[in-house]
Design an enzyme around this catalytic site. Structure first.
Site, short mmCIF file in Angstrom:
data_model
loop_
_atom_site.label_atom_id
_atom_site.label_comp_id
_atom_site.label_asym_id
_atom_site.label_seq_id
_atom_site.Cartn_x
_atom_site.Cartn_y
_atom_site.Cartn_z
N GLU A 164 0.81 -1.23 0.00
CA GLU A 164 0.00 0.00 0.00
C GLU A 164 0.84 1.28 0.00
O GLU A 164 0.83 2.04 0.98
CB GLU A 164 -0.95 0.01 1.21
CG GLU A 164 -1.88 -1.17 1.26
CD GLU A 164 -2.82 -1.15 2.48
OE1 GLU A 164 -2.80 -0.16 3.22
OE2 GLU A 164 -3.55 -2.13 2.67
N GLU A 359 -5.41 -8.61 1.16
CA GLU A 359 -5.98 -8.23 2.46
C GLU A 359 -7.46 -7.96 2.28
O GLU A 359 -7.87 -7.28 1.34
CB GLU A 359 -5.38 -6.93 3.02
CG GLU A 359 -4.02 -7.04 3.64
CD GLU A 359 -3.53 -5.72 4.23
OE1 GLU A 359 -4.37 -4.87 4.62
OE2 GLU A 359 -2.31 -5.55 4.28
O1 IFM Z 1 -3.78 -2.94 9.45
C1 IFM Z 1 -3.78 -2.46 8.15
C2 IFM Z 1 -2.65 -3.07 7.34
O2 IFM Z 1 -1.42 -2.85 7.93
C3 IFM Z 1 -2.62 -2.47 5.96
N1 IFM Z 1 -3.92 -2.52 5.34
C4 IFM Z 1 -5.06 -2.08 6.08
C5 IFM Z 1 -5.08 -2.77 7.44
C6 IFM Z 1 -6.31 -2.30 8.24
O3 IFM Z 1 -6.27 -0.93 8.43
#
Ligand code: IFM
Length: 458
Positions: A164, A359
């Protein structure tokens, strides 16, 4: 029954600073998150990652938990400050020893290790020299990537460069709600570029070492107009989509920076950071694109609206709509259609590279009932989003795997420990792990390679 394709990979994800703890162990150097979390007022409750889930010492038990769930892949991150405590310079083999042991443990349970090389914990020594606003950080990243590959490359097949980069750049250097806490739009755009350059140089370095599967993880957002019939709202969508999605994806997929985005960020200073061959470097071919998805974003053109501040520099006159429907404990709207739309759009606009949902998950206020963690809301969230993935697959999107965020409750950055995303509950006092109802549900989904008929059942 929603059956997934044979070979579809089920897994879960975590990140180093969020779970490892042991911040002083075995020669690890300080990272920007060590500094930031100690800054008064920066993190809710003054929480830090000092102890987190103590995964550094408990990784064997955690891998056993993964195996019990039937996970086939585990995405974790390598802490740059463990491997190169000063960001550059000698490799700290003791830091790499930990990942060596972790990789062996995963493989001995038949779980594919999927390391991410950068999940936000920049060595503080590099930030002291400008961090991601300094081109040298991108070069240092490639050297660090080589050091990790030299040690793990004989057993790791799938690599992720960055997690990200939108968050690293805009939250770290624009709005300042993440480390290093800077609030300078020009710095945010410079950081975007150097992160992309790091991805390109890192990809080249990994390949030079023999890596076969290299990818990038982004958090693209499904940007939607508040009024689908409004031309002004459509313009707002285009700008926000440019700043969030196209600024990363277009150069990575070989199309260079989008002209409208370059023109926009030119308002914050000439892009002197863009050297002649950079776009070619950034376009180093990738083998997978990771998609992290949580919620869609609705925007409207509203003269006088403050815009997205440092998170979306230059968006004054755009209103970012608060969630209209049900939300998670983060206040994020629950809408699986955003994930399906994104996967279809990525497949259409950026074809040829397999997609992974790297994710997806939710924080909720879980209830403990007689020692059991009852989290029906999380089951429903996961079920809905998996149905969206299934729908996108049916429409032809090439999605190869799905990783829940997160395996464990953990340090949720500026929100500290109170926001719990885990399939497994962590008692931070005792470090006791308790699989939630959602973990049991996920186990049965994995075992059947399918979702239950009615959805939500166990
Ligand atoms: O916890 C974070 C992760 O580190 C990166 N993506 C989003 C998740 C939730 O906010």
């Amino acid at each position: 029954m929603s059956q997934f394709p044979e070979g579809f990979v089920w897994g879960a994800a975590t990140a180093a600073y969020q779970i490892e703890g042991a911040v002083d162990a075995d020669g690890r150097g300080p990272s920007i998150w060590d500094t930031f979390s100690r800054t008064p007022g920066a993190v809710d409750g003054g929480h830090t990652g000092d102890h987190a889930c103590d995964h550094y010492h408990r990784y064997r038990d955690d891998v056993a938990l993964m195996a019990d769930l039937g996970l086939r892949a585990y995405r974790f991150s390598v802490a740059w400050p463990r491997v190169r405590p000063g960001g550059v310079g000698p490799t700290n083999q003791r830091g790499l020893d930990f990942y060596d042991r972790l990789v062996d443990e995963l493989r001995s349970h038949g779980i594919t290790p999927m390391p991410t090389l950068y999940h936000w914990d920049l060595p503080q020594a590099l930030e002291d020299r400008g961090g991601w606003t300094n081109r040298a950080t991108a070069e240092a990243f490639a050297e660090y990537a080589t050091a990790v590959h030299d040690r793990l490359g004989d057993r790791v097949d799938k690599w992720v460069t960055l997690n990200e980069p939108w968050c690293s750049a805009y939250l770290g250097y624009g709005s300042g709600i993440h480390a290093p806490g800077r609030t300078d739009p020009a710095a945010a755009f410079t950081a975007v570029h150097h992160l992309l350059l790091a991805h390109g140089l890192g990809t080249q370095a990994l390949r030079a070492g023999g890596a076969r599967n290299v990818g990038l993880v982004v958090n693209p957002v499904a940007v939607r107009p508040a009024d689908p019939d409004s031309a002004a709202d459509a313009e707002a969508v285009r700008l926000v989509d440019g700043l969030h999605n196209r600024i990363f994806l277009d150069p990575v997929f070989g199309n260079g920076y989008p002209p409208d985005v370059l023109a926009h960020l030119g308002r914050f200073g000439e892009p002197t950071w863009l050297a002649e061959t950079d776009e070619k470097t950034i376009a180093a071919p990738i083998d997978l694109l990771g998609v992290n998805y949580y919620n869609p974003t609705y925007v409207a053109a509203r003269p006088g609206a403050p815009g997205g501040g440092g998170t979306y520099p230059g968006t004054e006159g755009i209103e970012f709509r608060p969630a209209a429907g049900p939300t998670t404990a983060m206040g994020w709207e629950i809408d699986p259609t955003g994930l399906g739309d994104l996967l279809r759009r990525l497949h259409r606009d950026y074809p040829g590279v397999p997609l992974w949902v790297t994710e997806n998950g939710a924080a909720f206020e879980d209830r403990m009932v007689a020692g059991r963690i009852v989290d029906a809301a999380r089951i429903s969230y996961l079920d809905g989003h998996l149905r969206a993935v299934h729908g996108a697959l049916a429409d032809g999107a090439d999605v190869r795997g799905y990783l829940v965020w997160s395996l464990l409750d953990n340090f949720e950055w500026a929100w500290g420990y109170d926001k719990r995303f885990g399939l497994v509950h962590v008692d931070y006092r005792t470090q006791l792990r308790t699989p939630k109802d959602s973990a049991h549900w996920y186990r049965s989904v994995i075992a059947r390679n399918a979702l239950p008929e009615a959805g939500g059942g166990r």
